[in-house]
Design an enzyme around this catalytic site. Structure first.
Site, mmCIF file in Angstrom:
data_model
loop_
_atom_site.group_PDB
_atom_site.id
_atom_site.type_symbol
_atom_site.label_atom_id
_atom_site.label_comp_id
_atom_site.label_asym_id
_atom_site.label_seq_id
_atom_site.Cartn_x
_atom_site.Cartn_y
_atom_site.Cartn_z
ATOM 1 N N ASN A 106 0.838 -1.200 0.000
ATOM 2 C CA ASN A 106 0.000 0.000 0.000
ATOM 3 C C ASN A 106 0.872 1.249 0.000
ATOM 4 O O ASN A 106 1.968 1.241 0.550
ATOM 5 C CB ASN A 106 -0.897 0.003 1.249
ATOM 6 C CG ASN A 106 -1.862 1.183 1.270
ATOM 7 O OD1 ASN A 106 -2.466 1.528 0.259
ATOM 8 N ND2 ASN A 106 -1.999 1.818 2.426
ATOM 9 N N HIS A 108 0.693 5.369 1.070
ATOM 10 C CA HIS A 108 -0.120 6.270 1.896
ATOM 11 C C HIS A 108 0.526 7.652 1.930
ATOM 12 O O HIS A 108 1.740 7.758 2.108
ATOM 13 C CB HIS A 108 -0.241 5.699 3.320
ATOM 14 C CG HIS A 108 -1.099 6.546 4.203
ATOM 15 N ND1 HIS A 108 -2.472 6.610 4.062
ATOM 16 C CD2 HIS A 108 -0.786 7.405 5.213
ATOM 17 C CE1 HIS A 108 -2.964 7.458 4.955
ATOM 18 N NE2 HIS A 108 -1.964 7.956 5.660
ATOM 19 N N ASP A 144 -4.190 1.289 7.080
ATOM 20 C CA ASP A 144 -2.829 1.793 6.863
ATOM 21 C C ASP A 144 -1.846 1.295 7.922
ATOM 22 O O ASP A 144 -0.971 2.045 8.368
ATOM 23 C CB ASP A 144 -2.837 3.332 6.768
ATOM 24 C CG ASP A 144 -3.693 3.808 5.614
ATOM 25 O OD1 ASP A 144 -3.616 3.207 4.533
ATOM 26 O OD2 ASP A 144 -4.476 4.767 5.794
HETATM 27 C C1 GRF Z 1 -2.354 8.891 -3.203
HETATM 28 O O1 GRF Z 1 -1.789 9.947 -2.475
HETATM 29 C C2 GRF Z 1 -2.650 7.705 -2.322
HETATM 30 O O2 GRF Z 1 -1.680 7.422 -1.386
HETATM 31 C C3 GRF Z 1 -3.905 8.213 -1.657
HETATM 32 O O3 GRF Z 1 -4.643 8.768 -2.715
HETATM 33 C C4 GRF Z 1 -3.744 9.236 -3.700
HETATM 34 C C5 GRF Z 1 -4.081 8.532 -4.990
HETATM 35 O O4 GRF Z 1 -3.655 9.251 -6.077
HETATM 36 N N1 GRF Z 1 -4.575 7.203 -0.916
HETATM 37 P P1 GRF Z 1 -3.698 8.642 -7.538
HETATM 38 O O5 GRF Z 1 -5.041 7.955 -7.733
HETATM 39 O O6 GRF Z 1 -2.552 7.674 -7.680
HETATM 40 O O7 GRF Z 1 -3.542 9.827 -8.429
#
Ligand code: GRF
Length: 192
Positions: A106, A108, A144
């Site tokens: 994942n 985050h 997370d």
């Molecule tokens: C990323 O910052 C991810 O960690 C968070 O949402 C965002 C997703 O961005 N959960 P994308 O869809 O890859 O543009």
């Protein structure tokens, strides 16, 4: 290393992986991209790149257990070595993670264990931290949680809004995800 990437939205982190694979900076095979709802740009851009896609629509299932089972089946069909949650805004079950030998990665947008959850950027700003960042970790069935693989710090500017800060974090996040996948593919990190 075969990966399946799960997205819920825009998929700009995913696009960084697609670009790194096509420029041969990263040697992984993107076996498929899946989403939890119809109409995501993440799935659209994957299809445009010739990558197989699938949708397991959360709303189409009676309960979370049924949805989890359907998602596990859809992902397993592509026999991935690693499943990547890249902006995938759903918690999966322990059974789902076990089905892939715990190889559920994942990303985050905060320095875990600080600011988990769907609003990691907003929560960090509200707290008033001066440094936040991004985390790539092996996910478990928590929100997370799970062993941290890599992190990168990003400074919070006085002029930042949630959007400007998240954009800078995402720049760091894309690089961190691509580098981490490269190290995993090269066998340079534990966990595979
Ligand atoms: C990323 O910052 C991810 O960690 C968070 O949402 C965002 C997703 O961005 N959960 P994308 O869809 O890859 O543009």
């Amino acid at each position: 290393m075969r990966i399946v990437v799960l997205v819920s939205g825009t998929g700009s982190n995913l696009q960084a992986v697609i670009d790194a694979v096509s420029s041969k900076e990263l040697t992984v095979e993107i076996a498929a991209v899946g989403a939890d709802r119809e109409g995501t740009y993440g799935v659209e851009r994957s299809a445009a790149a010739g990558i197989p896609t699938f949708v397991v629509d959360f709303k189409a299932y009676a309960d979370r257990a049924n949805w989890n089972a359907a998602l596990a089946e859809a992902v397993a069909a592509y026999a991935p070595d690693v499943v990547v949650s890249s902006g995938f805004m759903r918690i999966v079950s322990a059974d789902f993670i076990a089905a892939f030998n715990g190889r559920y990665l994942n990303t985050h947008p905060a320095l875990l264990p600080a600011f988990p959850g769907a609003h990691g950027v907003r929560d960090a700003m509200a707290y008033g931290v001066k440094v936040t960042g991004c985390t790539v970790h092996w996910a478990d069935a928590g929100v997370d949680t799970g062993p941290i693989i890599a992190q990168e710090a990003v400074a919070v500017l006085d002029s930042d809004t949630e959007e400007t800060l998240h954009e800078r974090i995402k720049v760091a996040e894309r690089g961190l995800l691509v580098r981490t996948l490269g190290e995993l593919a090269a066998g340079a990190l534990p966990g595979l």
